[in-house]
Write an enzyme that holds these catalytic residues in place. Structure first.
Site, PDB file in Angstrom:
ATOM      1  N   ASP A   1       1.408  30.705  -0.255  1.00  0.00           N
ATOM      2  CA  ASP A   1       1.853  30.032  -1.481  1.00  0.00           C
ATOM      3  C   ASP A   1       2.778  28.869  -1.155  1.00  0.00           C
ATOM      4  O   ASP A   1       3.337  28.787  -0.063  1.00  0.00           O
ATOM      5  CB  ASP A   1       2.555  31.023  -2.425  1.00  0.00           C
ATOM      6  CG  ASP A   1       3.829  31.615  -1.833  1.00  0.00           C
ATOM      7  OD1 ASP A   1       3.821  31.956  -0.631  1.00  0.00           O
ATOM      8  OD2 ASP A   1       4.840  31.722  -2.555  1.00  0.00           O
TER       9      ASP A   1
ATOM     10  N   GLU B   1       5.922  34.275  -1.207  1.00  0.00           N
ATOM     11  CA  GLU B   1       7.179  34.131  -0.458  1.00  0.00           C
ATOM     12  C   GLU B   1       8.167  33.267  -1.222  1.00  0.00           C
ATOM     13  O   GLU B   1       9.366  33.537  -1.239  1.00  0.00           O
ATOM     14  CB  GLU B   1       6.894  33.513   0.919  1.00  0.00           C
ATOM     15  CG  GLU B   1       8.056  33.616   1.908  1.00  0.00           C
ATOM     16  CD  GLU B   1       9.058  32.472   1.815  1.00  0.00           C
ATOM     17  OE1 GLU B   1      10.133  32.583   2.411  1.00  0.00           O
ATOM     18  OE2 GLU B   1       8.782  31.475   1.130  1.00  0.00           O
TER      19      GLU B   1
HETATM   20 ZN   LIG Z   1       8.143  29.089   3.691  1.00  0.00          ZN
END
Ligand SMILES: [Zn+2]
Length: 486
Positions: free
Chosen positions: A121, A188
């Site tokens: 992501d 994340e």
């Molecule tokens: Zn990162």
């Protein structure tokens, strides 16, 4: 000269002698290896792959927003098509719909597995800044020697570069000695609760414990320190913990025409100011000293003298580390008041005011310690509670351990005699959730960049240079081969 002055002079001479001797006995940060030949990777093709990966808008919007499912599923199938040999040699499972866990079965039964982490992501483009990009943020433009776009560094670079190395090795029929896992999370940037946390839980449920994991983190920086020639690889051995505290002040309220000495707002303002203006002190603990020592050999004489003799010059060194903010953040738990809310109308005394203070926890401190200290500084009138999911800093990895040696030797193989130094990562990575399933954790992406590019993480004009990509892939290849004893 009196007896006292004579004794004092002697002590000074002896101290100076010891200091100079210690300053001359420092290790060099440069790897003692020959120049590395250019690796035989097709950088143009790697650049194409990274460009394609950037074009998929795998954006993490916010912890409460849904997942851009189609973009992640497209990314999954793109990986499969782009790296066919890797997808034959490794098994792949999807975790919580959008994260990926690969397993490359090793030859040796019972050998401790190792893991490479990354995340698929990316953060959004800050609204209003789209036009300030030299090339559109999701174009993946390959121009001026760079691949441009959101995720080109953070963190599709890691995913793509690891996959390139695995694809090459798999196509040659290579099989590792121990199981190798690749774990790519999908959230994340918004906390890792849906991705990394779920992967780590799954691994724990299977009793899998890694010898080491390598995640994103620091990189190879050009012009980072003026006394280092050429690029310097900075490897994160530790990372900070994360804690946000909510402070609440309450008051009886009433009409603003007849106020008492305080309102909820003034109480809270004082408390926040007291916490913020009493930061944790800058300290140099043994791990910090080891990090300093690793580069001290190249410092100018006076700095070297001080860094090699912290027993004598500790206070001077600490004072010099207080600025700039980046350096201070390396040596203390930081305190940042980030949100302040209270009041609703100009003539109503507020009954409640709330503030958030974000702490990035140095490995020497703990959540409990910070809560206690903040309560004391805020005063009895203020309610202090933990906001959202905090984490204590994970245990630092060993600078003298086998895994760190593997990293430095692989760097030497791929990049030649560059400087290497360990450091503390002041941000947070997915790897923190793996603390229970690994012995050691390292945070490093083998990509060479300028300081200006480094600031492109989450910013405008994020980009990565095409020229160095072959060496970056070679680093991962060497890590995998060396871990298998080659
Ligand atoms: Zn990162």
């Amino acid at each position: 000269m009196g007896k006292f002055a004579g004794a004092l002079a002697l002590i000074i001479v002896v101290l100076l002698g010891i200091s100079v001797w210690r300053a001359s006995d420092l290790p060099s940060p440069y790897l003692e290896v020959p120049e590395a030949a250019a690796p035989d990777y097709d950088t143009a093709m790697i650049a194409q792959h990274l460009s394609q990966s950037v074009q998929m808008k795998t954006i993490s919007w916010s912890p409460t927003a849904g997942t851009e499912g189609d973009a992640f599923l497209a990314f999954h199938s793109w990986l499969e098509t782009t790296y066919p040999n890797a997808h034959t040699a490794l098994s792949r499972e999807t975790v919580n719909d959008y994260s990926l866990l690969y397993r490359w079965p090793g030859k040796g039964a019972g050998k401790t597995p190792i893991g490479f982490l990354g995340h698929m992501d990316v953060v959004p483009i800050e609204p209003g800044t789209e036009d300030t990009w030299t090339y559109p943020p999701f174009s993946g433009a390959i121009e001026d020697g760079f691949i441009w776009g959101r995720g080109s560094l953070d963190n599709k670079s890691t995913v793509v570069l690891v996959m390139e190395a695995v694809e090459r090795l798999a196509s040659e029929g290579f099989q590792p000695e121990q199981d190798i896992y690749l774990a790519f999370g999908h959230d994340e940037e918004i906390g890792g609760q849906r991705g990394a946390v779920k992967i780590a839980d799954l691994l724990a449920s299977r009793d899998i414990k890694f010898e080491w994991i390598l995640d994103e983190g620091l990189t190879i920086l050009e012009g980072f320190l003026d006394f280092i020639d050429g690029p310097m690889a900075v490897v994160g051995l530790a990372e900070k913990g994360f804690l946000t505290l909510e402070l609440v002040a309450r008051d009886g309220g009433g009409h603003s025409s007849t106020p008492k000495a305080d309102t909820a707002i003034s109480k809270l303002a004082r408390a926040v100011d007291n916490v913020q203006s009493n930061p944790f002190p800058i300290e140099i603990d043994p791990a910090d000293a080891a990090n300093l020592r690793a580069i001290a050999g190249e410092m100018p004489f006076m700095q070297r003298l001080a860094a090699a003799n912290l027993w004598l010059f500790g206070p001077v060194v600490k004072a010099s580390l207080a600025e700039p903010a980046y350096s201070a953040a390396q040596y203390r738990t930081t305190t940042a008041a980030t949100v302040f809310n209270g009041g609703s109308k100009e003539n109503i005394l507020p009954q409640e005011a709330r503030a958030l203070i974000n702490f990035r926890i140095h490995p020497r401190n703990t959540i409990d310690e910070i809560v206690a200290r903040t309560k004391k500084l805020a005063g009895d009138d203020i309610e202090v509670s933990i906001y959202a999911a905090p984490n204590n800093p994970p245990a630092p990895s060993d600078i003298n351990g086998a895994a760190y040696g593997l990293i430095t030797r692989s760097l030497g193989d791929a990049f030649g005699p560059i400087a290497v130094a360990p450091s503390l990562v002041v941000g947070a990575t997915d790897s923190r959730f793996y603390a229970g399933v690994t012995k050691e954790t390292f945070r490093f992406t083998p990509v060479v960049m300028s300081l200006e590019q480094f600031s492109g993480f989450h910013g405008t004009n994020e980009r990565v240079a095409v020229a160095g990509l072959g060496r970056s892939v070679a680093f991962y290849e060497r890590m995998i081969r060396r871990a298998s004893g080659e």
